[in-house]
Design an enzyme around this catalytic site. Structure first.
Site, short mmCIF file in Angstrom:
data_model
loop_
_atom_site.label_atom_id
_atom_site.label_comp_id
_atom_site.label_asym_id
_atom_site.label_seq_id
_atom_site.Cartn_x
_atom_site.Cartn_y
_atom_site.Cartn_z
N ASP A 45 0.84 -1.21 0.00
CA ASP A 45 0.00 0.00 0.00
C ASP A 45 0.87 1.26 0.00
O ASP A 45 0.35 2.37 -0.06
CB ASP A 45 -1.01 -0.01 1.15
N SER A 46 2.21 1.08 -0.01
CA SER A 46 3.11 2.21 -0.25
C SER A 46 2.81 2.84 -1.61
O SER A 46 3.24 3.95 -1.89
CB SER A 46 4.57 1.76 -0.19
N ASP A 84 -0.97 -6.29 0.02
CA ASP A 84 -1.29 -5.59 1.27
C ASP A 84 -2.78 -5.42 1.46
O ASP A 84 -3.49 -5.03 0.52
CB ASP A 84 -0.67 -4.18 1.21
N LYS A 112 -0.88 -9.46 3.35
CA LYS A 112 -0.12 -8.86 4.46
C LYS A 112 -1.03 -7.92 5.24
O LYS A 112 -1.78 -7.13 4.64
CB LYS A 112 1.10 -8.10 3.92
N GLU A 114 -1.23 -5.28 8.72
CA GLU A 114 -0.46 -4.54 9.72
C GLU A 114 -1.11 -4.68 11.09
O GLU A 114 -2.32 -4.48 11.23
CB GLU A 114 -0.40 -3.06 9.34
N GLU A 181 9.34 -3.93 10.69
CA GLU A 181 9.83 -2.66 10.11
C GLU A 181 10.39 -1.77 11.22
O GLU A 181 9.75 -1.56 12.26
CB GLU A 181 8.69 -1.94 9.37
#
Ligand code: KIV
Length: 263
Positions: A45-46, A84, A112, A114, A181
């Site tokens: 999602d960057s 993501d 993925k 978070e 991270e």
């Protein structure tokens, strides 16, 4: 080239052979990265920041993620494709299951998420349905407002202990991979040694099983000041293809990340 599976990532861990991961958002770059031998492609999602120009990843939608996952899938790559789950796409269990299923149907091999141990139930439910998960811990960019900025996590002993314990709980719940991270290198090593699934790091030191970077960062195409953990591989190689290969080689030999890239 054989297709990279989760079993292949586990085998890399067992033989202590670090693997490399890069973000990819379209078919062209996905193909170049896969041909260079990059084991895992993350449709991150960057993309909200590097493609769409948003100040954070919070604006990214499920439609964006499904679209870019399908673009990467169409490249027919050998790499494992991870996609993501964007901000709030797991707001409740039914949303989590529906949205993870959508990314898998778009071509992802793994999703993925978070968060930390509070995700354990969701991880378990996804595993029961055949959807492997990577849990992104430490500095989780979707929580930038709660953190008050992009800050190194797990610096004190209490925080570090909590991250180790929660990674164990997620591994026990059936997570396939943990991504860490921006944590001290010592904590990256401790998490890696505390669980028996692959650990991917970004700013988590050299002693994890795999490394990941945002593609634009490692090609020196980040307009803002790059984070400490980034190395510009294009500057020293001259072509995108050779930059990807140099990155893969440096990860495999553990010459990247070097001490100047670590916390
Ligand atoms: O979205 C992304 O690119 C990521 C990486 C920073 C790991 O989550």
């Amino acid at each position: 080239m054989t297709r990279i599976t989760i079993a292949a990532l586990r085998a890399r861990r067992e033989t202590n052979t670090p693997f490399s991961c890069l973000t990819a958002y379209d078919a062209t770059f996905a193909r170049i990265a896969s041909d260079a031998g990059i084991e895992v492609l993350l449709v991150g999602d960057s993309l909200g920041m590097v493609l769409q120009g948003h100040p954070s990843t919070l604006q990214v939608t499920m439609d964006d993620m499904a679209y870019h996952t399908a673009c990467v899938t169409r490249a027919g790559v050998h790499s494992l494709i991870m996609a993501d789950m964007p901000f709030m796409s797991n707001a409740c269990m039914s949303a989590l299951l529906e949205n993870a299923g959508r990314l898998m149907r778009a071509g992802a091999h793994m999703v993925k998420l978070e968060g930390e141990a509070w995700l354990a139930e969701g991880v378990r439910e996804l595993a029961l349905r055949g959807i492997p998960t990577c849990v992104h811990m430490g500095l989780t960019p979707q929580s930038v407002n709660a953190f008050g900025g992009y800050k190194v996590q797990g610096r004190d002993a209490v925080q570090a202990e909590r991250i180790i314990k929660e990674a164990q709980q997620l591994a026990d719940a059936g997570a396939a991979v943990i991504l860490l991270e921006c944590v001290p290198a010592q904590l990256g090593r401790a998490v890696r040694n505390a669980i028996d699934i692959p650990v991917i790091g970004i700013g988590a030191g050299p002693d994890v099983d795999g490394q990941i970077l945002v593609m634009h960062d490692m090609l020196g195409a980040n307009v803002s000041r790059p984070p400490r953990f980034v190395k510009d591989f294009l500057k020293e190689t001259g072509t995108i293809e050779s930059a990807f290969k140099a990155y893969r080689e440096a990860v495999a030999q553990r010459s990247f990340p070097a001490s100047e890239h670590c916390f």
